[in-house]
Design a protein around this motif. Structure first.
Motif, PDB file in Angstrom:
ATOM      1  N   ILE A 101       5.109  -1.693  -4.701  1.00 27.67           N
ATOM      2  CA  ILE A 101       5.974  -2.877  -4.765  1.00 27.67           C
ATOM      3  C   ILE A 101       6.525  -3.074  -6.172  1.00 27.67           C
ATOM      4  CG2 ILE A 101       6.000  -5.400  -4.561  1.00 27.67           C
ATOM      5  CD1 ILE A 101       3.883  -4.999  -2.286  1.00 27.67           C
ATOM      6  N   GLN A 102       5.685  -2.866  -7.182  1.00 26.81           N
ATOM      7  CA  GLN A 102       6.144  -3.003  -8.563  1.00 26.81           C
ATOM      8  C   GLN A 102       7.260  -2.006  -8.871  1.00 26.81           C
ATOM      9  OE1 GLN A 102       4.925  -6.020  -9.319  1.00 26.81           O
ATOM     10  NE2 GLN A 102       4.282  -5.373 -11.345  1.00 26.81           N
ATOM     11  N   LYS A 103       7.138  -0.813  -8.342  1.00 17.79           N
ATOM     12  CA  LYS A 103       8.122   0.233  -8.613  1.00 17.79           C
ATOM     13  C   LYS A 103       9.420   0.024  -7.835  1.00 17.79           C
ATOM     14  CE  LYS A 103       8.888   5.220  -8.105  1.00 17.79           C
ATOM     15  NZ  LYS A 103       8.338   6.485  -7.577  1.00 17.79           N
ATOM     16  N   GLU A 104       9.310  -0.317  -6.552  1.00 17.58           N
ATOM     17  CA  GLU A 104      10.479  -0.321  -5.668  1.00 17.58           C
ATOM     18  C   GLU A 104      11.146  -1.690  -5.515  1.00 17.58           C
ATOM     19  OE1 GLU A 104      11.868   2.282  -4.639  1.00 17.58           O
ATOM     20  OE2 GLU A 104      10.336   3.806  -4.962  1.00 17.58           O
ATOM     21  N   GLN A 105      10.413  -2.775  -5.793  1.00 15.87           N
ATOM     22  CA  GLN A 105      10.964  -4.132  -5.654  1.00 15.87           C
ATOM     23  C   GLN A 105      11.641  -4.319  -4.282  1.00 15.87           C
ATOM     24  OE1 GLN A 105      10.761  -6.639  -8.334  1.00 15.87           O
ATOM     25  NE2 GLN A 105       9.233  -5.131  -8.925  1.00 15.87           N
ATOM     26  N   PRO A 106      10.878  -4.190  -3.189  1.00 13.47           N
ATOM     27  CA  PRO A 106      11.478  -4.261  -1.841  1.00 13.47           C
ATOM     28  C   PRO A 106      11.924  -5.682  -1.473  1.00 13.47           C
ATOM     29  CG  PRO A 106       9.095  -4.261  -1.680  1.00 13.47           C
ATOM     30  CD  PRO A 106       9.415  -4.028  -3.133  1.00 13.47           C
ATOM     31  N   ASP A 107      12.793  -5.747  -0.460  1.00 15.57           N
ATOM     32  CA  ASP A 107      13.205  -7.046   0.083  1.00 15.57           C
ATOM     33  C   ASP A 107      12.169  -7.585   1.059  1.00 15.57           C
ATOM     34  OD1 ASP A 107      15.897  -6.816  -1.102  1.00 15.57           O
ATOM     35  OD2 ASP A 107      16.189  -5.248   0.415  1.00 15.57           O
ATOM     36  N   LEU A 108      11.485  -6.666   1.742  1.00 15.74           N
ATOM     37  CA  LEU A 108      10.612  -7.038   2.861  1.00 15.74           C
ATOM     38  C   LEU A 108       9.285  -6.292   2.772  1.00 15.74           C
ATOM     39  CD1 LEU A 108      10.099  -8.281   5.714  1.00 15.74           C
ATOM     40  CD2 LEU A 108      11.424  -6.367   6.662  1.00 15.74           C
ATOM     41  N   LEU A 109       8.207  -7.022   3.037  1.00 11.15           N
ATOM     42  CA  LEU A 109       6.868  -6.436   3.017  1.00 11.15           C
ATOM     43  C   LEU A 109       6.182  -6.675   4.357  1.00 11.15           C
ATOM     44  CD1 LEU A 109       4.210  -5.361   1.711  1.00 11.15           C
ATOM     45  CD2 LEU A 109       3.867  -7.685   0.791  1.00 11.15           C
ATOM     46  N   PHE A 110       5.767  -5.599   5.009  1.00 13.35           N
ATOM     47  CA  PHE A 110       4.884  -5.689   6.167  1.00 13.35           C
ATOM     48  C   PHE A 110       3.468  -5.527   5.636  1.00 13.35           C
ATOM     49  CE2 PHE A 110       8.863  -4.123   8.025  1.00 13.35           C
ATOM     50  CZ  PHE A 110       9.019  -5.000   9.091  1.00 13.35           C
ATOM     51  N   LEU A 111       2.641  -6.562   5.797  1.00 13.61           N
ATOM     52  CA  LEU A 111       1.344  -6.574   5.119  1.00 13.61           C
ATOM     53  C   LEU A 111       0.199  -6.824   6.096  1.00 13.61           C
ATOM     54  CD1 LEU A 111      -0.331  -6.617   2.483  1.00 13.61           C
ATOM     55  CD2 LEU A 111       0.207  -9.058   2.304  1.00 13.61           C
ATOM     56  N   ASP A 112      -0.719  -5.870   6.154  1.00 17.39           N
ATOM     57  CA  ASP A 112      -1.951  -6.075   6.920  1.00 17.39           C
ATOM     58  C   ASP A 112      -2.833  -7.052   6.144  1.00 17.39           C
ATOM     59  OD1 ASP A 112      -3.980  -5.840   8.751  1.00 17.39           O
ATOM     60  OD2 ASP A 112      -4.726  -3.941   7.964  1.00 17.39           O
TER      61      ASP A 112
END
Length: 241
Positions: free
Chosen positions: A44-55
């Motif tokens: 996440i730190q590297k890619e800075q996504p818009d959306l996270l699917f998180l278990d």
């Protein structure tokens, strides 16, 4: 617009299930996946996504611990096999939660919510790693947890080595120093009123002269904040008063 997504999930089967579901949504690009919290944090730190699917329920560290590690939290959809976790996730103001095994129609509804939120956001040129009014941070204080938009925070104040965050009628502690937080806050909205406190100028209800050239602010939530003499001059200049 293309939505950049990542998956943080310890089960390979569950990751594959999500990837199959994503094949029906051409406007979402999966840019990475991770099987544990530490790898997920780095991704996440590297890619800075818009959306996270998180278990939520993962070995060693759970999904909530990942959110605590992040300075800024992407739009988050929790995935879980346990109802009690799903119910608890609402306390975090998560966008949505999906119970495993994930139903395709239910998944599509969650994705529609993501698109709706992203379409409402204005396109701005943002400074990298800088928070905006719409950025959200994760706060865990005891058993209570929140995902809070920066713009909804009234003010921050130092409590020992930590920072108290004031929003609505909540005042949880964030386990970061005020200086760490100040570095990332949007300058157009936040002002350091004294050594102990930073206020959101959009949450100021009233400004009155105070003793020795100081000012006193009344916030929308009723809290009163004193502006130091030095900062009062800067505040008057900034606010043209």
């Amino acid at each position: 617009m293309k939505i950049r997504a990542v998956i943080v999930e310890d089960s390979r089967l569950a990751r594959n299930e999500l990837k199959e579901l994503l094949k029906n949504h051409d406007d979402i690009t999966l840019i990475g996946e991770a099987e544990n919290v530490d790898l997920g944090f780095n991704l996440i730190q590297k890619e800075q996504p818009d959306l996270l699917f998180l278990d939520i329920n993962m070995p060693e560290k759970d999904g909530f611990e990942l959110l605590e590690m992040l300075d800024e939290v992407p739009i988050t959809i929790f995935t879980t096999a346990f109802d009690e976790y799903a119910i608890k996730s609402f306390e975090y103001n998560a966008l949505d939660y999906l119970l495993k095994p994930i139903n395709a129609k239910r998944f599509a509804l969650a994705i529609d919510k993501v698109k709706s939120i992203l379409n409402e956001e204005e396109t701005t040129s943002e400074v990298k790693n800088q928070l905006t009014e719409k950025s959200q941070i994760f706060i865990k204080d005891g058993e209570q947890c929140w995902l809070v938009k920066i713009g909804s925070i009234s003010h921050f104040e130092i409590v020992g080595n930590y920072t108290r965050v004031h929003f609505e009628d909540h005042k949880p502690l964030l386990y970061k120093s005020l200086n760490q937080i100040e570095e990332k806050l949007p300058e157009q909205s936040f002002f350091r009123v004294n050594r102990q406190q930073i206020v959101n100028i959009n949450h100021i209800q009233n400004v009155v002269p105070w003793f020795n050239g100081k000012l006193k602010l009344t916030m929308l939530n009723g809290c009163e904040v004193e502006v130091s003499r030095r900062q009062s001059y800067l505040f008057k200049d900034r606010m043209s008063i």
